[in-house]
Scaffold this active site. Structure first.
Site, short mmCIF file in Angstrom:
data_model
loop_
_atom_site.label_atom_id
_atom_site.label_comp_id
_atom_site.label_asym_id
_atom_site.label_seq_id
_atom_site.Cartn_x
_atom_site.Cartn_y
_atom_site.Cartn_z
N THR A 15 30.15 18.60 -52.02
CA THR A 15 29.64 18.01 -50.77
C THR A 15 29.59 19.06 -49.64
O THR A 15 28.57 19.20 -48.96
CB THR A 15 30.58 16.85 -50.34
OG1 THR A 15 30.70 15.96 -51.44
CG2 THR A 15 30.03 16.10 -49.15
N VAL A 16 30.70 19.76 -49.45
CA VAL A 16 30.76 20.75 -48.36
C VAL A 16 30.12 22.07 -48.79
O VAL A 16 29.30 22.65 -48.07
CB VAL A 16 32.23 20.97 -47.92
CG1 VAL A 16 32.30 22.01 -46.81
CG2 VAL A 16 32.86 19.66 -47.45
N LYS A 107 42.88 21.01 -46.40
CA LYS A 107 44.01 20.55 -45.57
C LYS A 107 45.32 20.52 -46.35
O LYS A 107 46.39 20.75 -45.80
CB LYS A 107 43.72 19.17 -44.98
CG LYS A 107 43.61 18.09 -46.02
CD LYS A 107 42.91 16.87 -45.54
CE LYS A 107 42.13 16.28 -46.67
NZ LYS A 107 40.74 16.13 -46.43
N GLU A 131 39.27 25.93 -39.63
CA GLU A 131 38.79 24.89 -38.70
C GLU A 131 38.43 23.60 -39.42
O GLU A 131 38.69 22.50 -38.95
CB GLU A 131 37.57 25.43 -37.95
CG GLU A 131 37.02 24.49 -36.91
CD GLU A 131 38.01 24.21 -35.80
OE1 GLU A 131 38.34 25.12 -35.04
OE2 GLU A 131 38.48 23.05 -35.70
N ILE A 138 34.74 18.59 -35.87
CA ILE A 138 35.27 18.62 -34.49
C ILE A 138 36.04 19.93 -34.29
O ILE A 138 36.91 20.26 -35.09
CB ILE A 138 36.23 17.43 -34.23
CG1 ILE A 138 35.59 16.11 -34.67
CG2 ILE A 138 36.63 17.37 -32.77
CD1 ILE A 138 36.56 14.93 -34.65
N GLY A 189 29.97 5.85 -49.19
CA GLY A 189 30.23 7.28 -49.41
C GLY A 189 31.35 7.83 -48.55
O GLY A 189 31.55 9.04 -48.51
N LYS A 207 46.75 16.40 -42.07
CA LYS A 207 46.05 16.85 -40.87
C LYS A 207 47.00 16.94 -39.67
O LYS A 207 46.92 17.88 -38.87
CB LYS A 207 44.88 15.91 -40.56
CG LYS A 207 43.78 15.99 -41.62
CD LYS A 207 42.79 14.83 -41.50
CE LYS A 207 41.64 14.95 -42.46
NZ LYS A 207 40.80 13.75 -42.50
N GLY A 304 32.15 14.57 -43.99
CA GLY A 304 30.75 14.70 -44.36
C GLY A 304 30.40 16.17 -44.57
O GLY A 304 30.98 17.05 -43.93
P1 NAP Z 1 33.68 18.11 -53.89
O1 NAP Z 1 32.39 17.50 -53.49
O2 NAP Z 1 34.51 17.44 -54.91
O3 NAP Z 1 33.35 19.59 -54.41
C1 NAP Z 1 34.33 20.43 -54.97
C2 NAP Z 1 33.64 21.65 -55.55
O4 NAP Z 1 34.63 22.55 -55.95
C3 NAP Z 1 32.77 21.35 -56.76
O5 NAP Z 1 31.60 22.11 -56.69
C4 NAP Z 1 33.64 21.82 -57.93
O6 NAP Z 1 32.89 22.38 -59.00
C5 NAP Z 1 34.43 22.93 -57.29
N1 NAP Z 1 35.76 23.08 -57.88
C6 NAP Z 1 36.77 22.20 -57.86
N2 NAP Z 1 37.84 22.71 -58.49
C7 NAP Z 1 37.47 23.91 -58.94
C8 NAP Z 1 38.13 24.91 -59.69
N3 NAP Z 1 39.38 24.77 -60.11
N4 NAP Z 1 37.45 26.03 -59.98
C9 NAP Z 1 36.18 26.19 -59.57
N5 NAP Z 1 35.50 25.28 -58.84
C10 NAP Z 1 36.14 24.15 -58.54
O7 NAP Z 1 34.62 18.35 -52.63
P2 NAP Z 1 34.20 18.40 -51.09
O8 NAP Z 1 34.08 17.01 -50.58
O9 NAP Z 1 33.07 19.33 -50.91
O10 NAP Z 1 35.53 18.98 -50.41
C11 NAP Z 1 35.83 20.34 -50.50
C12 NAP Z 1 36.98 20.67 -49.56
O11 NAP Z 1 36.60 20.37 -48.22
C13 NAP Z 1 38.27 19.87 -49.79
O12 NAP Z 1 39.39 20.69 -49.51
C14 NAP Z 1 38.18 18.75 -48.78
O13 NAP Z 1 39.44 18.23 -48.40
C15 NAP Z 1 37.55 19.49 -47.64
N6 NAP Z 1 36.87 18.61 -46.71
C16 NAP Z 1 35.91 17.78 -47.17
C17 NAP Z 1 35.26 16.94 -46.28
C18 NAP Z 1 34.20 16.00 -46.75
O14 NAP Z 1 33.71 15.22 -45.94
N7 NAP Z 1 33.77 16.04 -48.01
C19 NAP Z 1 35.61 16.96 -44.92
C20 NAP Z 1 36.60 17.86 -44.48
C21 NAP Z 1 37.22 18.68 -45.39
P3 NAP Z 1 31.90 21.51 -59.90
O15 NAP Z 1 30.82 21.07 -58.94
O16 NAP Z 1 31.38 22.43 -60.94
O17 NAP Z 1 32.70 20.37 -60.43
N1 HSE Z 2 38.91 11.58 -46.46
C1 HSE Z 2 38.84 12.10 -45.13
C2 HSE Z 2 38.59 10.99 -44.13
C3 HSE Z 2 37.74 13.12 -44.95
O1 HSE Z 2 38.29 9.85 -44.51
O2 HSE Z 2 38.71 11.24 -42.94
C4 HSE Z 2 38.12 14.48 -45.38
O3 HSE Z 2 39.09 15.02 -44.54
#
Ligand code: NAP
Ligand code: HSE
Length: 428
Positions: A15-16, A107, A131, A138, A189, A207, A304
């Site tokens: 996603t990110v 986090k 950040e 934010i 989502g 957080k 997101g």
């Molecule tokens: P996600 O959609 O599940 O994506 C994770 C990605 O990391 C996937 O591409 C996955 O590969 C890869 N991955 C996971 N474990 C791995 C490993 N051991 N070796 C290599 N690649 C690996 O997660 P996300 O939502 O983008 O979140 C990523 C980070 O951002 C997290 O720390 C989350 O807490 C933080 N974050 C997310 C959001 C949000 O809204 N989504 C907001 C703030 C912070 P594959 O695609 O091949 O499976």
């Molecule tokens: N799962 C978190 C939330 C987003 O609902 O705020 C990622 O930090």
């Protein structure tokens, strides 16, 4: 750093990560002008290179071998957006030991291991940016680290989990049960397939640990933070809360308490008129009090892919500029490991009790006697008829030690005339 370029290795393309890659690949010239150097995405680590992606990344850029990033001397910075504690923490440590800067949205790693990684980075003369680990898009960490640095931070109060805020909002406005609202959040989502981290308050704890550590310059570990999730809240509580002039929110709260720090996450009744009462949907808001600045409210989308990529790429640009101007690195953050967290028993709070009671003479007297014996003063009371044999009795209290409030709850639940204490929530 290489001639007028910062070479980037990206861990994660979900996603990110896909939004980060999209910005780096498709806005490269704009970013180069802003940073003064070229941000070059060289390598992307994933688990499954055959998976369809939201962004077109050349196949030869993808790898499943972490050494292709962590041991490549051509890479200047590792961006970690994979998530989870391990192997992400180990990858970050390896990157730092190899003399690479790191940017992370993780986090869990920053809450549990941030001070050690920052210390190591200081020793290796590289930077750690995070950040995106708190509040998605934010600008919070940079605000604490730069803009509010002149202040003694007194208090941080935050609605910092978008999923629970969305769920509580739907329970309040549409009368959905917790299960129904979580299912809706999953469909929209917002919530993960396993919503425990959000609903149980663990995400907010991570957080808060990061914000409190940075804000108070203290080592606040997630395990030191008192935690309750939103599992105990029922639709009827929103109706009572509104009747009494409140909204129900999952609050992350930290405050200076003399030489110690209060830090806790739990549902709370927030009075109408307070800025946190009007935070809606999946939005986050962080309310900070500093001794110089007074009150500051930071609000926006806390999750997101795009908002979070805004923070990640912003960190990269800041890093690129500082490296380019040779003003890197930022002083490593200082964390006082001696600062104690006030035990929840000693914290002064107000509470809301909702009890199902027998509808007969003497019941309220018996309940009120317990409050009196525990030294807890009642602020308001509501009783509604429900059927011939039972009634619902709702009480809010004045401020008391949390231990006294919880003892009161346990003693009331044991009274013969009380069928159950259905809800016990703190009041802000
Ligand atoms: P996600 O959609 O599940 O994506 C994770 C990605 O990391 C996937 O591409 C996955 O590969 C890869 N991955 C996971 N474990 C791995 C490993 N051991 N070796 C290599 N690649 C690996 O997660 P996300 O939502 O983008 O979140 C990523 C980070 O951002 C997290 O720390 C989350 O807490 C933080 N974050 C997310 C959001 C949000 O809204 N989504 C907001 C703030 C912070 P594959 O695609 O091949 O499976
Ligand atoms: N799962 C978190 C939330 C987003 O609902 O705020 C990622 O930090």
């Amino acid at each position: 750093m290489h001639e007028a370029a910062l070479h980037v290795g990206l861990i994660g393309l979900g996603t990110v990560g896909s939004q980060v890659a999209d910005r780096l690949l498709n806005r490269r010239e704009v970013l180069r002008r802003r940073a003064g150097v070229d941000l070059v995405l060289d390598r992307v680590l994933v688990r499954d290179p055959t998976r369809p992606r939201a962004v077109a990344v050349p196949r030869e850029m993808l790898t499943t071998d972490p050494a292709d990033l962590l041991e490549d001397p051509c890479l200047d910075v590792i961006v970690e957006v994979a998530g989870g504690e391990e192997p992400a923490r180990s990858y970050l440590e390896r990157a730092i030991r190899a003399g690479k800067h790191v940017v992370t949205a993780n986090k869990v790693v920053m809450a549990r291991h941030g001070p050690e990684l920052l210390e190591l980075a200081g020793a290796m003369n590289v930077d750690v940016y995070f950040e995106a680990a708190v509040g998605g898009g934010i600008p919070l960490i940079s605000t604490f680290k730069v803009d509010l640095l002149a202040n003694d931070i007194q208090r941080i109060m935050a609605v910092i989990n978008g999923t629970t805020n969305y769920v509580l909002g739907r329970m309040a406005d549409a009368g959905l049960s917790l299960e129904e609202a979580v299912a809706e959040a999953q469909t929209a989502g917002y919530a993960e397939a396993d919503p425990t981290e959000d609903v149980g308050g663990y995400d907010a704890v991570s957080k808060l640990a990061i914000m409190a550590s940075i804000g108070f310059g203290a080592r606040i570990h997630p395990d030191q933070i008192y935690r309750e999730g939103i599992e105990g809240v029922e639709p009827v509580d929103f109706r009572y809360a509104r009747e009494l002039g409140y909204e129900v929110k999952l609050l992350a709260y930290a405050a200076r308490a003399g030489e110690r720090v209060e830090a806790r996450v739990h549902p709370v009744l927030v009075p109408h008129g307070h800025p946190l009462a009007v935070v809606e949907g999946a939005h986050n808001a962080v309310y900070v009090e500093g001794d110089l600045v007074g009150e500051v409210l930071l609000q926006g989308l806390g999750a997101g892919g795009r908002p979070t990529a805004s923070s990640v790429v912003g960190d990269l640009l800041d890093l690129a500029r500082s490296v380019h101007r040779q003003v890197q690195h930022r002083a490593a953050a200082q964390f006082d490991a001696q600062v104690q967290v006030v035990p929840m028993d000693e914290v002064g709070t107000r509470a809301y009790f909702r009890c199902r009671v027998a509808d007969r003479p003497g019941v309220l007297a018996a309940i009120c006697q317990v409050f009196g014996e525990e030294g807890v003063s009642i602020a308001s009371a509501i009783q509604k008829e429900s059927d011939d044999v039972s009634a619902e009795f709702v009480v809010t209290t004045h401020r008391s030690p949390d231990a006294a409030l919880r003892r009161t709850r346990a003693r009331i639940a044991r009274l013969d005339v009380v069928h159950s204490v259905r809800a016990f929530l703190r009041v802000l």
